[in-house]
Write a protein that holds these residues in place. Structure first.
Motif, PDB file in Angstrom:
ATOM      1  N   ILE A 164     -23.229  14.290  30.501  1.00  0.00           N
ATOM      2  CA  ILE A 164     -21.782  14.087  30.425  1.00  0.00           C
ATOM      3  C   ILE A 164     -21.433  12.927  31.351  1.00  0.00           C
ATOM      4  O   ILE A 164     -21.628  13.005  32.571  1.00  0.00           O
ATOM      5  N   PHE A 165     -20.923  11.841  30.776  1.00  0.00           N
ATOM      6  CA  PHE A 165     -20.642  10.631  31.550  1.00  0.00           C
ATOM      7  C   PHE A 165     -19.145  10.480  31.779  1.00  0.00           C
ATOM      8  O   PHE A 165     -18.336  10.625  30.855  1.00  0.00           O
ATOM      9  N   GLU A 166     -18.800  10.164  33.007  1.00  0.00           N
ATOM     10  CA  GLU A 166     -17.431   9.810  33.366  1.00  0.00           C
ATOM     11  C   GLU A 166     -17.468   8.416  33.979  1.00  0.00           C
ATOM     12  O   GLU A 166     -18.145   8.184  34.983  1.00  0.00           O
ATOM     13  N   SER A 167     -16.789   7.463  33.360  1.00  0.00           N
ATOM     14  CA  SER A 167     -16.828   6.074  33.837  1.00  0.00           C
ATOM     15  C   SER A 167     -15.565   5.751  34.627  1.00  0.00           C
ATOM     16  O   SER A 167     -14.462   6.178  34.265  1.00  0.00           O
ATOM     17  N   LYS A 168     -15.746   4.989  35.698  1.00  0.00           N
ATOM     18  CA  LYS A 168     -14.630   4.592  36.554  1.00  0.00           C
ATOM     19  C   LYS A 168     -14.671   3.087  36.758  1.00  0.00           C
ATOM     20  O   LYS A 168     -15.710   2.533  37.120  1.00  0.00           O
ATOM     21  N   ASP A 169     -13.534   2.448  36.544  1.00  0.00           N
ATOM     22  CA  ASP A 169     -13.465   0.991  36.635  1.00  0.00           C
ATOM     23  C   ASP A 169     -12.712   0.587  37.901  1.00  0.00           C
ATOM     24  O   ASP A 169     -11.654  -0.039  37.848  1.00  0.00           O
ATOM     25  N   TYR A 170     -13.264   0.956  39.061  1.00  0.00           N
ATOM     26  CA  TYR A 170     -12.625   0.650  40.337  1.00  0.00           C
ATOM     27  C   TYR A 170     -13.377  -0.473  41.049  1.00  0.00           C
ATOM     28  O   TYR A 170     -14.612  -0.455  41.141  1.00  0.00           O
ATOM     29  N   ALA A 171     -12.613  -1.419  41.592  1.00  0.00           N
ATOM     30  CA  ALA A 171     -13.194  -2.464  42.429  1.00  0.00           C
ATOM     31  C   ALA A 171     -13.107  -2.027  43.888  1.00  0.00           C
ATOM     32  O   ALA A 171     -12.530  -0.988  44.213  1.00  0.00           O
ATOM     33  N   GLY A 172     -13.707  -2.826  44.766  1.00  0.00           N
ATOM     34  CA  GLY A 172     -13.613  -2.528  46.190  1.00  0.00           C
ATOM     35  C   GLY A 172     -14.646  -1.513  46.653  1.00  0.00           C
ATOM     36  O   GLY A 172     -15.623  -1.226  45.973  1.00  0.00           O
ATOM     37  N   TRP A 173     -14.399  -0.951  47.838  1.00  0.00           N
ATOM     38  CA  TRP A 173     -15.291   0.049  48.426  1.00  0.00           C
ATOM     39  C   TRP A 173     -14.844   1.443  47.995  1.00  0.00           C
ATOM     40  O   TRP A 173     -13.640   1.741  47.975  1.00  0.00           O
ATOM     41  N   ILE A 174     -15.814   2.285  47.684  1.00  0.00           N
ATOM     42  CA  ILE A 174     -15.523   3.642  47.224  1.00  0.00           C
ATOM     43  C   ILE A 174     -16.098   4.633  48.235  1.00  0.00           C
ATOM     44  O   ILE A 174     -17.275   4.582  48.591  1.00  0.00           O
ATOM     45  N   PHE A 175     -15.238   5.557  48.697  1.00  0.00           N
ATOM     46  CA  PHE A 175     -15.636   6.623  49.606  1.00  0.00           C
ATOM     47  C   PHE A 175     -15.282   7.961  48.967  1.00  0.00           C
ATOM     48  O   PHE A 175     -14.216   8.101  48.349  1.00  0.00           O
ATOM     49  N   GLY A 176     -16.180   8.950  49.120  1.00  0.00           N
ATOM     50  CA  GLY A 176     -15.876  10.241  48.519  1.00  0.00           C
ATOM     51  C   GLY A 176     -16.790  11.349  48.993  1.00  0.00           C
ATOM     52  O   GLY A 176     -17.915  11.110  49.443  1.00  0.00           O
ATOM     53  N   ASN A 177     -16.279  12.561  48.865  1.00  0.00           N
ATOM     54  CA  ASN A 177     -17.025  13.764  49.201  1.00  0.00           C
ATOM     55  C   ASN A 177     -16.868  14.733  48.033  1.00  0.00           C
ATOM     56  O   ASN A 177     -15.766  14.912  47.511  1.00  0.00           O
ATOM     57  N   GLY A 178     -17.990  15.361  47.637  1.00  0.00           N
ATOM     58  CA  GLY A 178     -17.949  16.242  46.476  1.00  0.00           C
ATOM     59  C   GLY A 178     -16.987  17.394  46.599  1.00  0.00           C
ATOM     60  O   GLY A 178     -16.533  17.934  45.587  1.00  0.00           O
ATOM     61  N   ASN A 179     -16.634  17.781  47.837  1.00  0.00           N
ATOM     62  CA  ASN A 179     -15.727  18.920  48.045  1.00  0.00           C
ATOM     63  C   ASN A 179     -14.266  18.515  48.149  1.00  0.00           C
ATOM     64  O   ASN A 179     -13.376  19.362  48.065  1.00  0.00           O
ATOM     65  N   TYR A 180     -14.017  17.210  48.368  1.00  0.00           N
ATOM     66  CA  TYR A 180     -12.640  16.760  48.543  1.00  0.00           C
ATOM     67  C   TYR A 180     -11.948  16.606  47.191  1.00  0.00           C
ATOM     68  O   TYR A 180     -12.581  16.277  46.179  1.00  0.00           O
ATOM     69  N   THR A 181     -10.655  16.796  47.196  1.00  0.00           N
ATOM     70  CA  THR A 181      -9.883  16.637  45.958  1.00  0.00           C
ATOM     71  C   THR A 181      -9.674  15.168  45.622  1.00  0.00           C
ATOM     72  O   THR A 181      -9.686  14.782  44.452  1.00  0.00           O
ATOM     73  N   LYS A 182      -9.482  14.353  46.634  1.00  0.00           N
ATOM     74  CA  LYS A 182      -9.215  12.929  46.420  1.00  0.00           C
ATOM     75  C   LYS A 182     -10.344  12.072  46.990  1.00  0.00           C
ATOM     76  O   LYS A 182     -10.912  12.382  48.038  1.00  0.00           O
ATOM     77  N   TRP A 183     -10.654  10.992  46.274  1.00  0.00           N
ATOM     78  CA  TRP A 183     -11.566   9.970  46.772  1.00  0.00           C
ATOM     79  C   TRP A 183     -10.750   8.726  47.108  1.00  0.00           C
ATOM     80  O   TRP A 183      -9.585   8.604  46.687  1.00  0.00           O
ATOM     81  N   THR A 184     -11.373   7.804  47.840  1.00  0.00           N
ATOM     82  CA  THR A 184     -10.643   6.649  48.352  1.00  0.00           C
ATOM     83  C   THR A 184     -11.234   5.343  47.835  1.00  0.00           C
ATOM     84  O   THR A 184     -12.451   5.158  47.827  1.00  0.00           O
ATOM     85  N   GLN A 185     -10.349   4.468  47.434  1.00  0.00           N
ATOM     86  CA  GLN A 185     -10.710   3.094  47.074  1.00  0.00           C
ATOM     87  C   GLN A 185     -10.082   2.175  48.122  1.00  0.00           C
ATOM     88  O   GLN A 185      -8.881   2.239  48.377  1.00  0.00           O
ATOM     89  N   ILE A 186     -10.913   1.328  48.728  1.00  0.00           N
ATOM     90  CA  ILE A 186     -10.416   0.406  49.752  1.00  0.00           C
ATOM     91  C   ILE A 186     -10.567  -1.026  49.256  1.00  0.00           C
ATOM     92  O   ILE A 186     -11.648  -1.442  48.823  1.00  0.00           O
ATOM     93  N   LEU A 187      -9.468  -1.766  49.331  1.00  0.00           N
ATOM     94  CA  LEU A 187      -9.435  -3.160  48.891  1.00  0.00           C
ATOM     95  C   LEU A 187      -8.988  -4.056  50.038  1.00  0.00           C
ATOM     96  O   LEU A 187      -8.411  -3.585  51.022  1.00  0.00           O
ATOM     97  N   ALA A 188      -9.215  -5.339  49.877  1.00  0.00           N
ATOM     98  CA  ALA A 188      -8.768  -6.358  50.850  1.00  0.00           C
ATOM     99  C   ALA A 188      -9.249  -6.017  52.252  1.00  0.00           C
ATOM    100  O   ALA A 188      -8.490  -6.110  53.220  1.00  0.00           O
ATOM    101  N   TYR A 189     -10.536  -5.616  52.365  1.00  0.00           N
ATOM    102  CA  TYR A 189     -11.153  -5.349  53.663  1.00  0.00           C
ATOM    103  C   TYR A 189     -10.352  -4.331  54.493  1.00  0.00           C
ATOM    104  O   TYR A 189     -10.148  -4.504  55.693  1.00  0.00           O
TER     105      TYR A 189
END
Length: 305
Positions: A164-189
């Motif tokens: 089962i594939f889920e694709s994400k088209d996010y640029a920048g740095w990606i931070f995440g934890n499998g238990n957290y509800t939200k993940w973070t995308q960081i842009l512009a340093y």
């Protein structure tokens, strides 16, 4: 004196006669050479005309053959295309009137017109190199236990199990934890931060829906694929049978997955049929309903700041 004159005349005449004969022969030779050259020139011209005519005729023949070959190739391509479309219609259980659309850059077909994201399209192009085309199901819609619509970017099946594939088209740095509800995308340093729903949890819901369709004895893998525009910086607490990767490493993920399940081709096609029977016939209404359900679940329109 008379005799002398006659002798002189005879001498002059005998001297001039060879000259006149020589001149006459020379003139004849000039005339013969002129006519000979003209004859040779006309012969050469005739041969050149014949050669040019033959070349032109050969070009016409070659062009006709080329056009016939192109027409034959076109007929064969159309026949092959018709066979392929008929095959996909059978896979999707579609009538002859139902529309079928080719996914850009692939040999895959979808049963309705839709603009998939660049990340979803790139994922399908990559999946074609690892799975049989008939075992790839793009953009699937199912009904979950809550009678809501679930959309899955792509499903693929091979002897290892169901992916089962889920694709994400996010640029920048990606931070995440499998238990957290939200993940973070960081842009512009670090100057900009965006948050998105945990794709591991999102795909877990998809897997639960698929599990209800195909049963508990089939191995299912969850694969979260980020586009190459993003960089996975700190991802942890990833459950078993779940993988998070960038698109450029997807081939490595699929290759490294070890499985004890050796599904036969008949089992693979039976799973495919079960999923296809359960798949909701997608159209614009289905898509709009799915978007509305997500919007309602998020409830952002019920927040008053």
């Amino acid at each position: 004196m008379k005799e002398f004159s006659e002798e002189l005349a005879k001498g002059i005449f005998s001297g001039i006669l060879p000259i006149l004969i020589g001149l006459f022969i020379f003139v004849l030779l000039i005339i013969a050479v002129k006519f000979g050259i003209s004859w040779i020139a006309s012969l050469v011209k005739e041969r050149l005309r014949d050669h040019a005519s033959d070349n032109k005729h050969q070009k016409i023949i070659r062009r006709e053959r080329w056009m016939q070959e192109k027409a034959r190739q076109k007929r064969e391509a159309e026949e092959e295309e018709a066979k392929t479309i008929a095959k996909w219609r059978r896979l999707y259980n579609l009538s002859e009137e139902a529309p079928l659309f080719k996914v850009t850059g692939t040999e895959l077909y979808m049963p309705y017109p839709v603009e998939i994201t660049d990340a979803e399209n790139d994922l399908l192009v990559e999946l074609e190199t690892h799975f049989r085309k008939s075992c790839i199901m793009p953009d699937c819609y199912f009904e979950n236990v809550k009678h809501k619509t679930v959309q899955i970017d792509s499903i693929a099946i091979n002897e290892k199990g169901v992916f089962i594939f889920e694709s994400k088209d996010y640029a920048g740095w990606i931070f995440g934890n499998g238990n957290y509800t939200k993940w973070t995308q960081i842009l512009a340093y670090g100057k900009r931060k965006n948050y998105f729903y945990n794709p591991i949890k999102q795909n877990a819901g998809h897997i639960a829906t698929v599990r209800r369709i195909i049963g508990d004895n089939i191995k299912i893998y969850s694969v979260i694929v980020f586009s190459n525009r993003g960089e996975l910086r700190d991802i942890d607490v990833v459950p078993k049978a779940t993988y998070v990767c960038s698109l450029w490493r997807l081939a490595e993920v699929i290759s490294d997955i070890e499985s004890t399940a050796e599904l036969s081709q008949s089992q693979i096609m039976e799973i495919r049929k079960k999923l296809q029977r359960a798949c909701i016939r997608p159209n614009e209404n289905v898509r709009n309903k799915h978007v509305e359900e997500i919007r309602d679940e998020l409830g952002t329109d019920r927040v008053y700041k």
